[in-house]
Design a protein around this motif. Structure first.
Motif, short mmCIF file in Angstrom:
data_model
loop_
_atom_site.label_atom_id
_atom_site.label_comp_id
_atom_site.label_asym_id
_atom_site.label_seq_id
_atom_site.Cartn_x
_atom_site.Cartn_y
_atom_site.Cartn_z
N VAL A 110 -7.48 0.96 4.53
CA VAL A 110 -7.51 -0.03 3.46
C VAL A 110 -7.28 -1.45 3.95
N LYS A 111 -6.53 -1.63 5.02
CA LYS A 111 -6.22 -2.98 5.48
C LYS A 111 -7.47 -3.77 5.87
N PRO A 112 -8.41 -3.20 6.63
CA PRO A 112 -9.63 -3.97 6.95
C PRO A 112 -10.42 -4.37 5.71
N GLN A 113 -10.42 -3.53 4.67
CA GLN A 113 -11.12 -3.88 3.44
C GLN A 113 -10.43 -5.04 2.73
N VAL A 114 -9.11 -5.02 2.68
CA VAL A 114 -8.37 -6.11 2.07
C VAL A 114 -8.66 -7.42 2.81
N GLU A 115 -8.63 -7.36 4.13
CA GLU A 115 -8.88 -8.57 4.92
C GLU A 115 -10.30 -9.07 4.73
N ARG A 116 -11.26 -8.15 4.60
CA ARG A 116 -12.66 -8.54 4.44
C ARG A 116 -12.89 -9.30 3.14
N TYR A 117 -12.33 -8.79 2.04
CA TYR A 117 -12.64 -9.38 0.73
C TYR A 117 -11.63 -10.43 0.28
N PHE A 118 -10.37 -10.24 0.59
CA PHE A 118 -9.35 -11.19 0.15
C PHE A 118 -8.94 -12.17 1.24
N VAL A 178 0.86 -1.19 0.00
CA VAL A 178 0.00 0.00 0.00
C VAL A 178 0.89 1.24 0.00
N ARG A 179 0.73 2.06 -1.00
CA ARG A 179 1.47 3.33 -1.05
C ARG A 179 0.48 4.49 -0.98
N GLU A 180 0.70 5.37 -0.02
CA GLU A 180 -0.16 6.54 0.12
C GLU A 180 0.30 7.65 -0.81
N ASP A 181 -0.64 8.20 -1.57
CA ASP A 181 -0.38 9.34 -2.44
C ASP A 181 -1.65 10.18 -2.45
N HIS A 182 -1.62 11.27 -1.69
CA HIS A 182 -2.84 12.04 -1.43
C HIS A 182 -2.97 13.26 -2.32
N ARG A 183 -2.27 13.27 -3.46
CA ARG A 183 -2.31 14.45 -4.32
C ARG A 183 -3.59 14.55 -5.14
N ALA A 184 -4.33 13.46 -5.26
CA ALA A 184 -5.60 13.47 -5.99
C ALA A 184 -6.53 12.45 -5.35
N THR A 235 0.33 -10.64 -5.74
CA THR A 235 0.61 -9.43 -4.97
C THR A 235 -0.46 -8.40 -5.30
N LEU A 236 -1.09 -7.85 -4.28
CA LEU A 236 -2.07 -6.78 -4.44
C LEU A 236 -1.37 -5.46 -4.15
N VAL A 237 -1.36 -4.57 -5.14
CA VAL A 237 -0.72 -3.26 -5.00
C VAL A 237 -1.79 -2.19 -5.04
N ILE A 238 -1.76 -1.31 -4.03
CA ILE A 238 -2.75 -0.23 -3.92
C ILE A 238 -2.00 1.08 -3.77
N VAL A 239 -2.26 2.02 -4.67
CA VAL A 239 -1.58 3.31 -4.63
C VAL A 239 -2.62 4.41 -4.80
N GLY A 240 -2.59 5.39 -3.91
CA GLY A 240 -3.49 6.52 -4.08
C GLY A 240 -3.90 7.14 -2.75
N ASP A 241 -5.06 7.76 -2.75
CA ASP A 241 -5.54 8.55 -1.62
C ASP A 241 -6.17 7.65 -0.56
N VAL A 242 -5.33 6.83 0.05
CA VAL A 242 -5.77 5.89 1.09
C VAL A 242 -4.77 5.91 2.23
N THR A 243 -5.16 5.33 3.33
CA THR A 243 -4.23 5.09 4.45
C THR A 243 -4.26 3.60 4.77
N LEU A 244 -3.21 3.13 5.40
CA LEU A 244 -3.15 1.73 5.78
C LEU A 244 -4.31 1.38 6.71
N GLU A 245 -4.62 2.28 7.62
CA GLU A 245 -5.67 2.02 8.61
C GLU A 245 -7.04 1.80 7.95
#
Length: 449
Positions: free
Chosen positions: A223-231, A40-46, A211-221
């Protein structure tokens, strides 16, 4: 110390790039109990986020007679699963305004979506279901196989450039599995069946092989529960580990001659070379990347400036080197003779050898190297403005068995390459014993009158 004005100007361009090269986005990784690795990479520019699921399987894993299998499976995953009907995944994502697609390459098969952050759960749910409960019915595969065969005809068989590249690749990798086309040979596509797809799906589409790669306007806190819920609910399964396609160190000189309906003769020269995953010292690969840029990466590059713009021997010339392979790679030069010149392809190839031999005899000067380095580093910096490109670079590294952290070290390592390094890789890899050549002549229709 005296520094020439030209060198000072080059460094004035380079310094802003190196300053911007410091990692600014927090990046996290974790692994689910079923083996799925998540970056998970945070990028909050958009206010957008891209999600890419990378499976470590591609055309290089396919056995003889089954070429095109990975690409065919990619097509079929959109034909319905336990939660969706055929085409419904695309319809749902289109209604959300998302951009989405998939691609198959030599080492990977990747599914990706770019959505608004609050829509990420929808993308996760669709992907998790698609990769675990796809129907893969024979009645769906028969018409889809016809679509794939037509895609091959349109994109490869009717394109002289693609045909030449395909034929060259088939001889450029005599000892590895990269010689077969990603889309598959037509005669293999005509023999694939739904049982082949189901076996491939069960063999490679396991959470531990992705490998699931997530980049964008998210935080680990968030996105992680969503990943665990569905995957996280997907069962861990055994899978076949990816193979590394190693090539012979010196396969010997190889050549293919083609006659096609093209406006002017074309020349392709490919040299066997290591990738980032197979090289012993990463500095060698970075020197190869800079060598590739120095040869024909811009109008100021050595081959393009002298043979295209000055001598006008070629109407175009380009170079390509992809270091992100699981196995060994190629450095490839592609050139088209100028229509007003009468040189043969053998003569044109001799001119290229003259310039390559110059580079082996004397390293590039510091100004020439800095120009190539600046160009390559600038491309790396600009890639970081795009969340999709960031995710692709992260996913590609992880999928060939390396760490995404190498992406953060890349610019520093490029800056360490010296002119002597360039000369060394030119001497080592730009040799006839590593060369495969395609001579593509203009096909002339005979008049039977």
């Amino acid at each position: 110390m005296n520094i020439s004005r030209s060198r000072m100007l080059l460094f004035s361009w380079l310094l802003p790039f190196t300053a911007l090269a410091e990692p600014i986005q927090p990046t996290h990784e974790f692994t689910l109990q079923n083996g799925l690795k998540v970056v998970v990479r945070e990028d909050h520019r958009a206010p957008v986020v891209t999600s890419q699921l990378w499976f470590k399987v591609g055309s290089s894993d396919e056995p003889p007679g089954k070429s095109g299998l990975s690409h065919a499976l990619e097509h079929m995953l959109h034909k319905g699963s336990s939660k969706t009907c055929a085409g419904e995944v695309s319809a749902i994502l289109d209604n959300l305004g998302a951009t989405h697609n998939a691609f198959t390459d030599s080492d990977v098969t990747t599914y990706h979506q770019t959505v608004q952050p609050h829509q990420l759960g929808v993308a996760f749910e669709l992907m998790a279901d698609m990769i675990s409960t796809a129907h893969l019915r024979a009645e769906d595969f028969i018409p889809e196989l016809a679509v794939i065969q037509e895609e091959r005809r349109l994109r490869v068989d009717d394109d002289p450039d693609k045909i030449a590249q395909e034929r060259l690749s088939s001889i450029a990798f005599p000892a590895s599995s990269y010689g077969a086309p990603i889309i598959g040979w037509l005669h293999d596509l005509q023999r694939l069946n739904a049982d082949d797809l189901r076996h491939w799906y069960q063999t490679y589409y396991a959470p531990g092989n992705a490998t699931l790669v997530i980049v964008g306007d998210v935080t680990l806190e968030k996105v992680k529960p969503q990943v665990e819920r569905y995957f996280g609910v997907l069962a861990a399964r055994p899978f076949v580990a990816a193979r590394t396609s190693l090539e012979l160190a010196e396969p010997g000189e190889r050549k293919v001659i083609l006659h096609q309906a093209i406006p002017a003769p074309r020349l392709i020269m490919s040299f066997n070379a290591p990738s980032l995953a197979t090289v012993e010292n990463r500095r060698t690969v970075h020197a190869l990347r800079l060598l590739n840029t120095l040869l024909a990466g811009s109008n100021s590059a050595r081959l393009r400036k002298r043979l295209q713009l000055t001598d006008r021997l070629f109407s175009s010339i380009s170079s390509e080197y992809n270091s992100l392979y699981r196995g060994d790679s190629l450095l490839t030069l592609t050139a088209q003779l100028h229509s007003q010149r009468n040189e043969s392809l053998d003569q044109a190839q001799a001119r290229i050898w003259e310039l390559l031999d110059e580079l082996k005899s004397a390293p590039p000067d510091s100004v020439e190297l800095e120009r190539a380095r600046t160009q390559l580093i600038a491309t790396q910096i600009y890639d970081r403005d795009d969340i999709v490109n960031q995710a692709r670079n992260l996913g590609a590294l992880e999928s060939i068995g390396l760490s995404w952290r190498l992406m953060e070290e890349d610019i520093d390592e490029l800056n360490q390459v010296t002119p002597a390094d360039i000369q060394h890789v030119a001497r080592t890899y730009l040799t006839r014993q590593r060369l495969s050549t395609a001579h593509v002549h203009v096909h002339v229709e005979k008049n039977n009158e």
